[in-house]
Design a protein around this motif. Structure first.
Motif, PDB file in Angstrom:
ATOM      1  N   TYR A 139     -26.850  -3.747   0.815  1.00 26.35           N
ATOM      2  CA  TYR A 139     -26.056  -2.871   0.128  1.00 26.35           C
ATOM      3  C   TYR A 139     -26.198  -2.926  -1.418  1.00 26.35           C
ATOM      4  CZ  TYR A 139     -23.746  -1.863   4.501  1.00 26.35           C
ATOM      5  OH  TYR A 139     -23.416  -1.763   5.835  1.00 26.35           O
ATOM      6  N   GLU A 185     -15.186   3.233 -10.990  1.00 23.55           N
ATOM      7  CA  GLU A 185     -15.518   2.211  -9.964  1.00 23.55           C
ATOM      8  C   GLU A 185     -16.450   2.299  -9.214  1.00 23.55           C
ATOM      9  OE1 GLU A 185     -12.333   0.261  -7.787  1.00 23.55           O
ATOM     10  OE2 GLU A 185     -10.873   0.793  -9.253  1.00 23.55           O
ATOM     11  N   SER A 186     -17.508   1.177  -9.124  1.00 25.23           N
ATOM     12  CA  SER A 186     -18.627   1.393  -8.286  1.00 25.23           C
ATOM     13  C   SER A 186     -18.168   1.557  -6.703  1.00 25.23           C
ATOM     14  CB  SER A 186     -19.482   0.256  -8.445  1.00 25.23           C
ATOM     15  OG  SER A 186     -18.810  -0.991  -8.081  1.00 25.23           O
ATOM     16  N   THR A 187     -19.371   2.287  -6.084  1.00 24.62           N
ATOM     17  CA  THR A 187     -19.067   2.512  -4.747  1.00 24.62           C
ATOM     18  C   THR A 187     -20.491   1.586  -3.860  1.00 24.62           C
ATOM     19  OG1 THR A 187     -18.708   4.901  -5.328  1.00 24.62           O
ATOM     20  CG2 THR A 187     -19.363   4.438  -3.011  1.00 24.62           C
ATOM     21  N   PRO A 188     -19.768   1.019  -2.736  1.00 28.58           N
ATOM     22  CA  PRO A 188     -20.900   0.204  -2.035  1.00 28.58           C
ATOM     23  C   PRO A 188     -21.935   1.419  -1.379  1.00 28.58           C
ATOM     24  CG  PRO A 188     -18.609  -0.221  -1.163  1.00 28.58           C
ATOM     25  CD  PRO A 188     -18.648   0.857  -2.416  1.00 28.58           C
ATOM     26  N   CYS A 189     -22.899   1.059  -1.416  1.00 29.85           N
ATOM     27  CA  CYS A 189     -23.861   1.966  -0.504  1.00 29.85           C
ATOM     28  C   CYS A 189     -24.931   1.143   0.078  1.00 29.85           C
ATOM     29  CB  CYS A 189     -24.580   2.789  -1.510  1.00 29.85           C
ATOM     30  SG  CYS A 189     -23.364   3.936  -2.634  1.00 29.85           S
ATOM     31  N   GLU A 238     -24.138  -1.760  -5.161  1.00 34.91           N
ATOM     32  CA  GLU A 238     -23.006  -0.966  -5.690  1.00 34.91           C
ATOM     33  C   GLU A 238     -23.764  -0.124  -6.744  1.00 34.91           C
ATOM     34  OE1 GLU A 238     -19.571  -1.745  -5.713  1.00 34.91           O
ATOM     35  OE2 GLU A 238     -19.877  -2.797  -3.934  1.00 34.91           O
ATOM     36  N   SER A 269     -24.878  -3.749  -8.939  1.00 37.48           N
ATOM     37  CA  SER A 269     -25.193  -5.087  -8.348  1.00 37.48           C
ATOM     38  C   SER A 269     -25.459  -4.686  -6.906  1.00 37.48           C
ATOM     39  CB  SER A 269     -23.690  -5.932  -8.373  1.00 37.48           C
ATOM     40  OG  SER A 269     -22.668  -5.183  -7.392  1.00 37.48           O
ATOM     41  N   SER A 270     -25.743  -6.050  -6.219  1.00 39.01           N
ATOM     42  CA  SER A 270     -26.356  -5.811  -4.755  1.00 39.01           C
ATOM     43  C   SER A 270     -25.467  -7.037  -4.006  1.00 39.01           C
ATOM     44  CB  SER A 270     -27.665  -5.726  -4.575  1.00 39.01           C
ATOM     45  OG  SER A 270     -28.217  -6.840  -5.252  1.00 39.01           O
TER      46      SER A 270
END
Length: 153
Positions: free
Chosen positions: A105, A115-119, A107, A100-101
């Motif tokens: 940022y 779990e996803s990581t925000p980048c 995900e 996702s976005s």
């Protein structure tokens, strides 16, 4: 057979959540005509609380839809990257996929993570060569690069 990382599936799942919220809001709105549940002491407070919840649900649903549309557009226009849900990327030398976005940022669900990581779209992200759609921020915004270099020194 579709993959769990299929962009169409991921986008459909996110949009389905927005549709569920809108459906719940419609049901709550319809309940206004039936009156409050049996045993409700303050009919007016029940009505105000229900209307607040309807507004909240509709607001979240709209926010989800707008966020999906505008985040990708912002990243594409500002950073010159076409980062879409399902795209295979690397984050800190670990493979993963964008799920996702939000804003600038994305995900990223990294391999072996639950779990996803925000980048940030450009920080420590490795993207396939075909993800670039134009000049990157270094070429289009040289003043930012110079400022960053001055801070580093």
């Amino acid at each position: 057979m579709t993959s769990a990382y299929d962009p169409a599936v991921l986008t459909a799942v996110i949009l389905a959540k927005a549709e569920r919220m809108e459906g719940e809001a419609r049901m709550l709105y319809a309940s206004q005509y039936d009156g409050p549940p049996v045993g409700t002491r303050d009919r007016h407070q029940w009505r105000y609380d229900t209307l607040d919840r309807i507004e909240e649900l509709r607001g979240h649903a709209v926010s989800i839809k707008v966020r999906i549309k505008s985040s990708r557009k912002r990243i594409r226009n500002y950073y010159g990257l076409d980062l879409r849900v399902g795209l295979a990327v690397e984050r800190a030398d670990r493979p993963g996929r964008i799920v996702s976005s939000s804003g600038q940022y994305v995900e990223v669900l990294l391999e072996d993570d639950e779990e996803s990581t925000p980048c940030h779209a450009t920080s420590k992200m490795g993207c396939p060569p075909d993800a670039g759609v134009g000049p990157g921020p270094d070429e289009r915004l040289p003043h930012l690069v110079v400022t960053a270099e001055l801070r580093a020194s």
